[in-house]
Enzyme design. Structure first.
Site, PDB file in Angstrom:
ATOM      1  N   ARG A 132       0.821  -1.233   0.000  1.00 23.00           N
ATOM      2  CA  ARG A 132       0.000   0.000   0.000  1.00 23.00           C
ATOM      3  C   ARG A 132       0.843   1.267   0.000  1.00 23.00           C
ATOM      4  NH1 ARG A 132      -2.875  -3.395   3.363  1.00 23.00           N
ATOM      5  NH2 ARG A 132      -4.719  -4.191   2.293  1.00 23.00           N
ATOM      6  N   LYS A 154       3.069  11.823 -10.598  1.00 24.50           N
ATOM      7  CA  LYS A 154       2.266  10.973 -11.485  1.00 24.50           C
ATOM      8  C   LYS A 154       3.111   9.751 -11.830  1.00 24.50           C
ATOM      9  CE  LYS A 154      -0.803  14.123 -13.975  1.00 24.50           C
ATOM     10  NZ  LYS A 154      -1.187  14.589 -15.329  1.00 24.50           N
ATOM     11  N   GLU A 196      10.270  19.644 -23.318  1.00 23.16           N
ATOM     12  CA  GLU A 196       9.509  19.839 -22.065  1.00 23.16           C
ATOM     13  C   GLU A 196      10.020  21.073 -21.303  1.00 23.16           C
ATOM     14  OE1 GLU A 196       6.842  17.960 -21.562  1.00 23.16           O
ATOM     15  OE2 GLU A 196       7.253  15.881 -22.155  1.00 23.16           O
ATOM     16  N   LYS A 237       7.211  23.794 -12.628  1.00 21.68           N
ATOM     17  CA  LYS A 237       6.304  22.647 -12.566  1.00 21.68           C
ATOM     18  C   LYS A 237       5.866  22.411 -11.122  1.00 21.68           C
ATOM     19  CE  LYS A 237       5.239  17.913 -13.651  1.00 21.68           C
ATOM     20  NZ  LYS A 237       5.504  16.672 -14.371  1.00 21.68           N
ATOM     21  N   GLU A 247      -4.633  17.555 -10.611  1.00 20.26           N
ATOM     22  CA  GLU A 247      -5.107  17.995 -11.926  1.00 20.26           C
ATOM     23  C   GLU A 247      -6.616  18.222 -11.992  1.00 20.26           C
ATOM     24  OE1 GLU A 247      -2.962  16.333 -15.242  1.00 20.26           O
ATOM     25  OE2 GLU A 247      -4.610  16.775 -16.600  1.00 20.26           O
ATOM     26  N   ARG A 251      -3.131  22.261 -13.502  1.00 20.63           N
ATOM     27  CA  ARG A 251      -2.093  21.286 -13.866  1.00 20.63           C
ATOM     28  C   ARG A 251      -2.257  20.797 -15.306  1.00 20.63           C
ATOM     29  NH1 ARG A 251       0.605  16.354 -10.290  1.00 20.63           N
ATOM     30  NH2 ARG A 251       2.051  15.754 -11.924  1.00 20.63           N
ATOM     31  N   ASN A 255      -0.128  19.801 -20.104  1.00 12.68           N
ATOM     32  CA  ASN A 255      -0.409  18.951 -21.263  1.00 12.68           C
ATOM     33  C   ASN A 255      -0.311  19.710 -22.581  1.00 12.68           C
ATOM     34  OD1 ASN A 255      -0.888  16.624 -19.739  1.00 12.68           O
ATOM     35  ND2 ASN A 255      -2.979  17.280 -19.306  1.00 12.68           N
ATOM     36  N   HIS A 258       0.451  17.912 -25.743  1.00 13.04           N
ATOM     37  CA  HIS A 258       0.398  16.480 -25.458  1.00 13.04           C
ATOM     38  C   HIS A 258      -0.797  15.762 -26.061  1.00 13.04           C
ATOM     39  CE1 HIS A 258       3.748  17.272 -22.867  1.00 13.04           C
ATOM     40  NE2 HIS A 258       3.822  16.020 -22.480  1.00 13.04           N
ATOM     41  N   HIS A 262       0.404  12.872 -28.118  1.00 19.07           N
ATOM     42  CA  HIS A 262       0.052  11.476 -27.815  1.00 19.07           C
ATOM     43  C   HIS A 262      -0.595  10.803 -29.014  1.00 19.07           C
ATOM     44  CE1 HIS A 262       0.006  11.924 -23.117  1.00 19.07           C
ATOM     45  NE2 HIS A 262       1.226  11.805 -23.609  1.00 19.07           N
ATOM     46  N   HIS A 276       8.868  10.754 -27.319  1.00 19.57           N
ATOM     47  CA  HIS A 276       7.815  11.517 -26.637  1.00 19.57           C
ATOM     48  C   HIS A 276       8.024  13.027 -26.810  1.00 19.57           C
ATOM     49  CE1 HIS A 276       4.867  12.675 -23.649  1.00 19.57           C
ATOM     50  NE2 HIS A 276       5.798  13.393 -23.034  1.00 19.57           N
TER      51      HIS A 276
HETATM   52  N1  LIG Z   1       5.044  11.009 -14.844  1.00 13.90           N
HETATM   53  C1  LIG Z   1       5.023  12.123 -15.526  1.00 13.90           C
HETATM   54  O1  LIG Z   1       4.560  13.159 -15.046  1.00 13.90           O
HETATM   55  C2  LIG Z   1       5.597  12.136 -16.901  1.00 13.90           C
HETATM   56  C3  LIG Z   1       5.853  13.352 -17.538  1.00 13.90           C
HETATM   57  C4  LIG Z   1       6.455  13.330 -18.787  1.00 13.90           C
HETATM   58  C5  LIG Z   1       6.775  12.116 -19.390  1.00 13.90           C
HETATM   59  N2  LIG Z   1       6.510  10.954 -18.756  1.00 13.90           N
HETATM   60  C6  LIG Z   1       6.869   9.666 -19.366  1.00 13.90           C
HETATM   61  O2  LIG Z   1       8.284   9.591 -19.495  1.00 13.90           O
HETATM   62  C7  LIG Z   1       8.581   8.627 -20.511  1.00 13.90           C
HETATM   63  C8  LIG Z   1       9.712   9.131 -21.359  1.00 13.90           C
HETATM   64  O3  LIG Z   1      10.839   9.299 -20.552  1.00 13.90           O
HETATM   65  P1  LIG Z   1      12.284   9.516 -21.193  1.00 13.90           P
HETATM   66  O4  LIG Z   1      12.206  10.441 -22.324  1.00 13.90           O
HETATM   67  O5  LIG Z   1      13.165   9.817 -20.053  1.00 13.90           O
HETATM   68  O6  LIG Z   1      12.583   8.101 -21.858  1.00 13.90           O
HETATM   69  P2  LIG Z   1      13.297   6.737 -21.379  1.00 13.90           P
HETATM   70  O7  LIG Z   1      13.117   6.497 -19.943  1.00 13.90           O
HETATM   71  O8  LIG Z   1      12.828   5.703 -22.327  1.00 13.90           O
HETATM   72  O9  LIG Z   1      14.834   7.034 -21.665  1.00 13.90           O
HETATM   73  C9  LIG Z   1      15.255   7.262 -22.983  1.00 13.90           C
HETATM   74  C10 LIG Z   1      16.424   6.369 -23.383  1.00 13.90           C
HETATM   75  O10 LIG Z   1      17.626   6.847 -22.813  1.00 13.90           O
HETATM   76  C11 LIG Z   1      18.289   5.827 -22.080  1.00 13.90           C
HETATM   77  N3  LIG Z   1      18.972   6.536 -20.986  1.00 13.90           N
HETATM   78  C12 LIG Z   1      18.376   7.133 -19.928  1.00 13.90           C
HETATM   79  N4  LIG Z   1      19.284   7.829 -19.229  1.00 13.90           N
HETATM   80  C13 LIG Z   1      20.486   7.636 -19.824  1.00 13.90           C
HETATM   81  C14 LIG Z   1      21.798   8.108 -19.569  1.00 13.90           C
HETATM   82  N5  LIG Z   1      22.048   8.983 -18.584  1.00 13.90           N
HETATM   83  N6  LIG Z   1      22.787   7.690 -20.379  1.00 13.90           N
HETATM   84  C15 LIG Z   1      22.523   6.860 -21.412  1.00 13.90           C
HETATM   85  N7  LIG Z   1      21.304   6.410 -21.731  1.00 13.90           N
HETATM   86  C16 LIG Z   1      20.293   6.794 -20.945  1.00 13.90           C
HETATM   87  C17 LIG Z   1      17.202   4.878 -21.691  1.00 13.90           C
HETATM   88  O11 LIG Z   1      17.697   3.586 -21.452  1.00 13.90           O
HETATM   89  C18 LIG Z   1      16.301   4.919 -22.915  1.00 13.90           C
HETATM   90  O12 LIG Z   1      16.813   4.090 -23.914  1.00 13.90           O
HETATM   91  C19 LIG Z   1       7.301   8.415 -21.282  1.00 13.90           C
HETATM   92  O13 LIG Z   1       6.797   7.148 -20.969  1.00 13.90           O
HETATM   93  C20 LIG Z   1       6.368   9.494 -20.758  1.00 13.90           C
HETATM   94  O14 LIG Z   1       5.009   9.101 -20.779  1.00 13.90           O
HETATM   95  C21 LIG Z   1       5.935  10.947 -17.532  1.00 13.90           C
HETATM   96 ZN   LIG Z   2       5.535  15.053 -21.755  1.00 12.86          ZN
END
Ligand SMILES: NC(=O)c1ccc[n+]([C@@H]2O[C@H](COP(=O)([O-])OP(=O)(O)OC[C@H]3O[C@@H](n4cnc5c(N)ncnc54)[C@H](O)[C@@H]3O)[C@@H](O)[C@H]2O)c1
Ligand SMILES: [Zn+2]
Length: 378
Positions: A132, A154, A196, A237, A247, A251, A255, A258, A262, A276
């Site tokens: 939990r 999130k 972003e 943020k 949200e 908040r 988006n 987005h 998306h 993304h």
């Molecule tokens: N929770 C939220 O509020 C929120 C907000 C925005 C995005 N997201 C989510 O985040 C995700 C995208 O995240 P991302 O862009 O970080 O992608 P990711 O986590 O897939 O990382 C991108 C790539 O870089 C590699 N990598 C990461 N750090 C590295 C480093 N320091 N050195 C070498 N390689 C590295 C990873 O292995 C991967 O291949 C999406 O799923 C999106 O929906 C969530």
């Molecule tokens: Zn985003």
């Protein structure tokens, strides 16, 4: 409630996120990984730590973190998942939770997400439902996760029906963003994450946008301006999250870009055709152009916003997505699936200018589809 101040100490930028008993600090700066063990030791002296990471991050950045925890005398275990968006799925949550239970992670222990947004979202969700809810720490290693996904609580995974449809709000107990970790990040990923950063300026802070215009080159080169850009984006943020954690209103401005983005990610199969942040960049450009079409935003304001994105090398048009041509109808079907669609009416984040985004409810889907078709054929 204003955005939190950025406080400098020991070469690190600190941003305090005030959410009552769920408050935490985001620390940002170079070489932070080596200090994380000591920081966790003072935060939770008796906690054991389960690191969840992906194979790329483990190879590029894992040793430094393990050394840091070891040097602080913290008992730890490492759980490694495959890299990529496909890892953000429900089965993987089961796998991670199973491994956390095997490692006897309990309520007083910590789950540490070491990686990009994929690892952060998956790990935060697993921590949120394990017993939990156990405490979790974010160590974001991509620019996107340092400015966006690690802040705000999130968490979750994708479903066959759409992105991020399964999840919980679960705030971290601390965020440690080591800017040095970005040195091994592929350039394309860094650029995508920058979308972003620009989003924060475009949605609500024209003066930040002006600062980004002036410092773009040095932000991309690394150094103090990079740390400042990340800290300012986090603080902005955090301010929004403090005012509207779950949200109900404001908040949703985060988006911006987005809903279109998306839709584009969905029709390209969440693949390497479109990252993304690239989808968000195109989506933001579309949101500005759609705002102009609706007579809401002056043409030259939209043009300045789009020109900033273009100058960094980010894509701003659907036609720039490599591979087979995309159809407006398919993009629209994907947009309708998006969770921001309520009872058939579309909610979009539109803009009256740079830094002046607003929530537009009841946007006409037929008009949006015509707009997308015109965008594709332009
Ligand atoms: N929770 C939220 O509020 C929120 C907000 C925005 C995005 N997201 C989510 O985040 C995700 C995208 O995240 P991302 O862009 O970080 O992608 P990711 O986590 O897939 O990382 C991108 C790539 O870089 C590699 N990598 C990461 N750090 C590295 C480093 N320091 N050195 C070498 N390689 C590295 C990873 O292995 C991967 O291949 C999406 O799923 C999106 O929906 C969530
Ligand atoms: Zn985003």
């Amino acid at each position: 409630m204003m955005s939190p101040e950025i406080k400098m100490a020991d070469g690190l930028a600190n941003v305090a996120v005030s959410l009552g008993d769920r408050s935490y600090t985001i620390s940002i700066g170079p070489g932070l990984t080596s200090k994380v063990g000591a920081k966790i030791k003072s935060l939770r002296p008796r906690a054991r730590v389960a690191i969840v990471t992906d194979e790329n991050v483990a190879a590029a950045q894992g040793a430094g973190l393990v050394d840091s925890l070891g040097a602080a005398g913290i008992e730890h275990t490492v759980i490694t998942v495959p890299p990529g968006e496909a890892t953000k799925r429900f089965e993987m949550v089961g796998h991670v939770v199973d491994r956390l239970l095997d490692a006897r992670i309990e309520r007083g222990d910590l789950v540490l997400a070491h990686g990009g947004g994929v690892v952060g979202d998956l790990t935060g969700f697993a921590a949120g439902i394990l017993r939990r809810g156990v405490g979790f720490v974010q160590m974001p290693t991509t620019l996107l996760s340092q400015v966006d996904s690690s802040v705000g609580g999130k968490t979750g995974v994708n479903a066959r029906q759409g992105k991020n449809l399964i999840g919980v709000f679960h705030q971290p107990v601390a965020v440690f963003a080591d800017t040095t970790a970005l040195e091994t990040l592929p350039e394309r990923e860094f650029l995508a994450g920058y979308a972003e950063v620009a989003k924060i300026g475009l949605l609500g802070d024209a003066s930040f946008m002006g600062w980004l215009d002036q410092h773009r080159a040095s932000i991309f080169a690394g150094g103090e301006d990079r740390t400042e850009a990340i800290a300012r984006a986090c603080a902005a943020k955090a301010g929004i999250v403090q005012r509207d954690e779950t949200e109900q209103g404001e908040r949703a401005l985060l988006n911006l870009g987005h809903t279109f983005g998306h839709g584009l990610e969905a029709v390209t199969g969440y693949s390497s055709r479109l990252l993304h942040g690239e989808g968000v960049a195109i989506g933001m450009a579309m949101a500005f152009r759609y705002s102009v079409r609706k007579g809401l935003c002056p043409q030259d304001e939209a043009q300045r916003a789009i020109a900033h994105l273009q100058a960094t090398g980010l894509p701003t048009a659907v036609a720039q997505i490599p591979g087979p041509a995309l159809l407006a109808r398919d993009i629209m079907t994907a947009i309708r699936q998006d969770k921001k669609v309520q009872r058939g009416a579309l909610t979009f984040i539109l803009a009256r200018g740079i830094g002046q985004a607003f929530i537009a409810r009841d946007v006409d889907p037929t008009d949006v589809e015509e707009f997308i078709a015109a965008e594709i054929s332009a």
